[in-house]
Design a protein around this motif. Structure first.
Motif, PDB file in Angstrom:
ATOM      1  N   LEU A   1      49.112  21.902  86.970  1.00 47.06           N
ATOM      2  CA  LEU A   1      48.238  22.880  87.612  1.00 47.06           C
ATOM      3  C   LEU A   1      47.694  22.353  88.928  1.00 47.06           C
ATOM      4  O   LEU A   1      47.525  23.119  89.885  1.00 47.06           O
ATOM      5  N   TRP A   2      47.440  21.048  88.989  1.00 44.76           N
ATOM      6  CA  TRP A   2      46.938  20.493  90.242  1.00 44.76           C
ATOM      7  C   TRP A   2      47.997  20.576  91.338  1.00 44.76           C
ATOM      8  O   TRP A   2      47.683  20.900  92.493  1.00 44.76           O
ATOM      9  N   ARG A   3      49.256  20.301  90.997  1.00 41.34           N
ATOM     10  CA  ARG A   3      50.318  20.433  91.999  1.00 41.34           C
ATOM     11  C   ARG A   3      50.445  21.879  92.467  1.00 41.34           C
ATOM     12  O   ARG A   3      50.682  22.141  93.658  1.00 41.34           O
ATOM     13  N   ALA A   4      50.276  22.815  91.541  1.00 42.45           N
ATOM     14  CA  ALA A   4      50.298  24.219  91.945  1.00 42.45           C
ATOM     15  C   ALA A   4      49.118  24.551  92.850  1.00 42.45           C
ATOM     16  O   ALA A   4      49.248  25.352  93.788  1.00 42.45           O
ATOM     17  N   GLN A   5      47.960  23.942  92.601  1.00 43.79           N
ATOM     18  CA  GLN A   5      46.812  24.158  93.480  1.00 43.79           C
ATOM     19  C   GLN A   5      47.072  23.600  94.876  1.00 43.79           C
ATOM     20  O   GLN A   5      46.650  24.187  95.879  1.00 43.79           O
ATOM     21  N   VAL A   6      47.752  22.477  94.947  1.00 40.75           N
ATOM     22  CA  VAL A   6      48.097  21.917  96.259  1.00 40.75           C
ATOM     23  C   VAL A   6      49.010  22.878  97.020  1.00 40.75           C
ATOM     24  O   VAL A   6      48.840  23.090  98.227  1.00 40.75           O
ATOM     25  N   VAL A   7      49.966  23.485  96.328  1.00 42.34           N
ATOM     26  CA  VAL A   7      50.850  24.453  96.970  1.00 42.34           C
ATOM     27  C   VAL A   7      50.052  25.649  97.462  1.00 42.34           C
ATOM     28  O   VAL A   7      50.242  26.130  98.591  1.00 42.34           O
ATOM     29  N   ALA A   8      49.153  26.163  96.620  1.00 39.34           N
ATOM     30  CA  ALA A   8      48.337  27.306  97.019  1.00 39.34           C
ATOM     31  C   ALA A   8      47.449  26.968  98.214  1.00 39.34           C
ATOM     32  O   ALA A   8      47.279  27.789  99.125  1.00 39.34           O
ATOM     33  N   THR A   9      46.899  25.759  98.230  1.00 42.09           N
ATOM     34  CA  THR A   9      46.074  25.344  99.362  1.00 42.09           C
ATOM     35  C   THR A   9      46.898  25.214 100.630  1.00 42.09           C
ATOM     36  O   THR A   9      46.457  25.595 101.728  1.00 42.09           O
ATOM     37  N   THR A  10      48.114  24.693 100.510  1.00 41.73           N
ATOM     38  CA  THR A  10      48.987  24.566 101.679  1.00 41.73           C
ATOM     39  C   THR A  10      49.334  25.926 102.257  1.00 41.73           C
ATOM     40  O   THR A  10      49.293  26.125 103.486  1.00 41.73           O
ATOM     41  N   VAL A  11      49.667  26.882 101.407  1.00 42.39           N
ATOM     42  CA  VAL A  11      49.996  28.230 101.881  1.00 42.39           C
ATOM     43  C   VAL A  11      48.770  28.878 102.527  1.00 42.39           C
ATOM     44  O   VAL A  11      48.879  29.563 103.564  1.00 42.39           O
ATOM     45  N   MET A  12      47.575  28.666 101.933  1.00 41.18           N
ATOM     46  CA  MET A  12      46.356  29.233 102.500  1.00 41.18           C
ATOM     47  C   MET A  12      46.071  28.686 103.893  1.00 41.18           C
ATOM     48  O   MET A  12      45.761  29.440 104.827  1.00 41.18           O
ATOM     49  N   LEU A  13      46.197  27.369 104.069  1.00 41.74           N
ATOM     50  CA  LEU A  13      45.968  26.774 105.389  1.00 41.74           C
ATOM     51  C   LEU A  13      47.015  27.232 106.388  1.00 41.74           C
ATOM     52  O   LEU A  13      46.708  27.474 107.563  1.00 41.74           O
ATOM     53  N   GLU A  14      48.252  27.369 105.947  1.00 39.59           N
ATOM     54  CA  GLU A  14      49.317  27.793 106.850  1.00 39.59           C
ATOM     55  C   GLU A  14      49.099  29.221 107.346  1.00 39.59           C
ATOM     56  O   GLU A  14      49.444  29.551 108.483  1.00 39.59           O
TER      57      GLU A  14
END
Length: 509
Positions: free
Chosen positions: A398-411
Motif C-alpha cells: 500500500l505504501w508503494r501504491a501511495q508513492v505512485v499516487a503522490t507522484t501522479v499528483m505532483l506531476e
C-alpha cells in the motif's frame, strides 16, 4: 466487434487461451499501428484493453501486451538493453492515467503490476528524480506555513475584560478585540502579514483541491485511502475554518476561537500526510488510517450509546444534590464530558466522600466500570490488533501504491517546466514519435540452468506417467499379465521423480 472481443479476452480466467486469441484477432487487423487500431479503441468507461488489464489486475495479459511493445536494442553476454513503449503507461500526457487507475482500483491484484517491468522502473525514475525532492520541499513549506499560522493564533488580538462577572464560575479575564483595535501597533502589523499568508494559503488549497474533486468524483477522491482521501477531507475543512475565522475577524464577531481551534488541530494533523514520502513512516500512516476509519468509527457508535445512557443516569442521580460539593455533574453537558473521561479512564470516580453520596451512584458506577473499562476498551484493543495483523501483510504494498499516487499528483499539479517527460523519444532510434523507457536486464546463467533442470524433471515425470498409463491400458483385459504389469508399475514408481532428477543433475555435472 473486434474491440469488444479484445476487452472480453482480457477478463478471461484462462490466460493462455486469451493471449492466443488476442494475437489471432490482431492478426486480422490491418491498421495495427494507425489510429484505428483495435488496441487503441476505448470502451464505455474509457479503458483500452491495455488499461483494462491493469485495472483488473491481469498480470499475465499485461506482461503479454508489454512483450509485444518492447524492442531489443542490443545484447552482450548476460546484459540486454530493451526499449519499452510508454504509450498509455506514462501519465505525463494522459488524461486518464494508467498509474492512477491502478492505485485507485479496489482490487489488490492490480497493485502487483506496480512491481512489474517497466512500470516499476518508470515509477522509480519519476520518484527519485522529481517526486521525492518536490515532495520534501512541499512538506517543509507546509510546516513553515503551519508555524506561521500557529504564531498568529497565539498572538491574536486580546484585551482585558472590563465587565463584571456574572457568576462565581465565570473565569474569563480577556476578550477579543474589535477590528478597529486589532491592527494599531507594529506587532499587529507583523501579525497581519502572517494572517494574510495564512488566508492566501487556504485559498490556494481550495483552488488545488476543487478541480481534482470534480475530475475524479467526491466518492472516489475522499473514499480511497491510497489517494489520501481522509487527508483531503482534513485539509479542505482546515481551509474552510480559516476563511470562517477571517469573516468573523472582519465583522468583529465574537467566538473566533472555535474555528481557530479546529483549524489548528486539523492543520497539524495534516502533517501526517507527508509521512507517505518516507519508507520508515509511510506504512504506519496507512495503518492509522485503517484503524481510525475502520475499527474506531464502528467503536465510536457503541461508545456514544454507552456514554449517553450512563451520563443521563449520573445527571439524574446528582440532580438534587448541591453542585458546590459535586461539581462534575452540575449540568447535562458537563455530565457527558465527565462520563467520557471516565470511559477512557482519564480520571477516577468524581465523588466527594466527605458528604453522603446517593446509593444509586455506587450501583451505576459499578456497572459502568464493568461495561466500559473491562469490556469495551478490551474489545477496542482486540479489534485494533486484528486490523494491525491484516494490514501488516500489505502495508508495504500500500505504501508503494501511495508513492505512485503522490507522484501522479505532483506531476499533474506542477508546471511542465519543472517536470519534464520521462523516457526517450522514439525518433532517436527510428521508432516514430512515441516515448520509450530504456531498461537494462541482466540474464543470470545459473537461473536458466536451474530452469532447464526443472523442465527436465517435469518432462521425465510426464514420460513415465505416459508409459505407465499405456501399460495399464494394454494389459487391462489380460488376466495372466496383471501380476507382471503390477510388478513393473511398482518398479517404475519406486524410482520417484526426485531420484530421476538427481541422476539428471549428476550427468550434467
Amino acid at each position: 466487434i473486434g474491440n469488444t472481443v479484445l476487452h472480453i479476452l482480457v477478463l478471461q480466467p484462462n490466460k493462455t487461451f486469451a493471449s492466443r486469441m488476442y494475437s489471432l484477432i490482431l492478426s486480422y487487423d490491418r491498421n495495427r499501428e494507425g489510429p484505428g487500431s483495435l488496441e487503441l479503441i476505448p470502451n464505455n468507461e474509457g479503458l483500452t484493453p491495455f488499461k483494462l488489464a491493469g485495472v483488473e489486475g491481469n498480470t499475465v495479459m499485461f506482461q503479454y501486451l508489454m512483450q509485444k511493445r518492447k524492442h531489443n536494442l542490443w545484447s552482450f553476454g548476460p546484459l540486454t538493453t530493451v526499449l519499452y513503449d510508454l504509450t498509455e503507461i506514462d501519465s505525463w500526457a494522459e488524461d486518464q492515467s494508467f498509474l492512477e487507475l491502478i492505485v485507485s482500483t479496489k482490487k489488490r491484484e492490480a497493485r502487483q503490476i506496480l512491481d512489474l517491468t517497466p512500470v516499476k522502473e518508470l515509477v522509480n525514475l519519476k520518484w527519485n528524480m522529481y517526486g521525492r525532492p518536490y515532495f520534501c520541499f512541499l512538506a517543509l513549506f507546509y510546516i513553515l506555513y503551519m508555524v506561521c499560522f500557529t504564531m498568529c493564533c497565539v498572538y491574536r488580538p486580546l484585551k482585558p475584560r472590563t465587565g463584571n462577572r456574572t457568576s462565581g464560575r465565570d473565569n474569563t479575564i480577556y476578550v477579543q478585540k474589535v477590528l478597529q483595535e486589532s491592527y494599531m501597533t507594529y506587532e499587529d502589523e507583523l501579525r497581519l502579514v502572517g494572517e494574510l499568508i495564512t488566508v492566501i494559503g487556504a485559498v490556494v488549497i481550495l483552488i488545488l483541491e476543487i478541480p481534482d474533486i470534480l475530475r475524479v468524483g467526491a466518492a472516489k477522491y475522499f473514499g480511497q485511502t491510497i489517494l489520501g482521501g481522509p487527508f483531503h477531507i482534513i485539509v479542505i475543512t482546515y481551509a474552510c475554518m480559516i476563511l470562517v475565522t477571517m469573516v468573523m475577524r472582519l465583522t468583529s464577531t465574537t467566538g473566533e476561537v472555535v474555528p481557530m481551534s479546529f483549524a489548528l488541530v486539523l492543520g497539524w494533523c495534516n502533517v501526517m500526510y507527508f509521512a507517505r514520502g518516507f519508507q520508515m513512516l509511510g506504512p504506519f500512516t496507512i495503518m492509522i488510517q485503517k484503524m481510525i476509519f475502520g475499527d474506531l468509527l464502528r467503536f465510536c457508535w457503541l461508545m456514544a450509546v454507552v456514554i449517553l445512557g450512563f451520563a443521563s443516569a449520573f445527571y439524574i442521580i446528582f440532580q438534587t444534590e448541591n453542585p458546590e460539593n459535586l461539581g462534575q455533574f452540575y449540568n447535562y453537558p458537563m455530565s457527558l464530558f465527565t462520563t467520557f473521561e471516565l470511559f477512557l479512564t482519564i480520571i477516577d470516580g468524581p465523588a466527594n466522600y466527605d458528604v453522603d453520596l446517593p446509593f444509586m451512584y455506587s450501583v451505576v458506577y459499578f456497572a459502568f466500570a464493568i461495561i466500559a473499562t473491562l469490556l469495551m476498551l478490551n474489545l477496542l484493543i482486540a479489534m485494533m490488533g486484528d486490523t494491525h495483523w491484516r494490514v501488516a501483510h500489505e502495508r508495504d504494498e500500500l505504501w508503494r501504491a501511495q508513492v505512485v499516487a503522490t507522484t501522479v499528483m505532483l506531476e499533474r499539479k506542477l508546471p511542465r517546466c519543472l517536470w519534464p517527460r520521462s523516457g526517450i523519444c522514439g525518433r532517436e532510434y527510428g521508432l516514430g514519435d512515441r516515448w520509450y523507457l530504456r531498461v537494462q536486464d541482466r540474464v543470470d546463467p545459473s537461473k536458466h540452468k536451474i530452469m532447464r533442470y526443472t523442465e527436465a524433471f517435469k518432462a521425465q515425470d510426464r514420460d513415465d506417467n505416459d508409459k505407465v498409463t499405456e501399460k495399464l491400458e494394454i494389459n487391462r483385459n489380460i488376466l495372466y499379465q496383471k501380476e507382471s504389469s503390477a510388478l513393473s508399475l511398482s518398479r517404475s514408481t519406486s524410482r520417484t521423480s526426485s531420484h530421476r532428477g538427481w541422476e539428471i543433475l549428476r550427468r550434467n555435472t
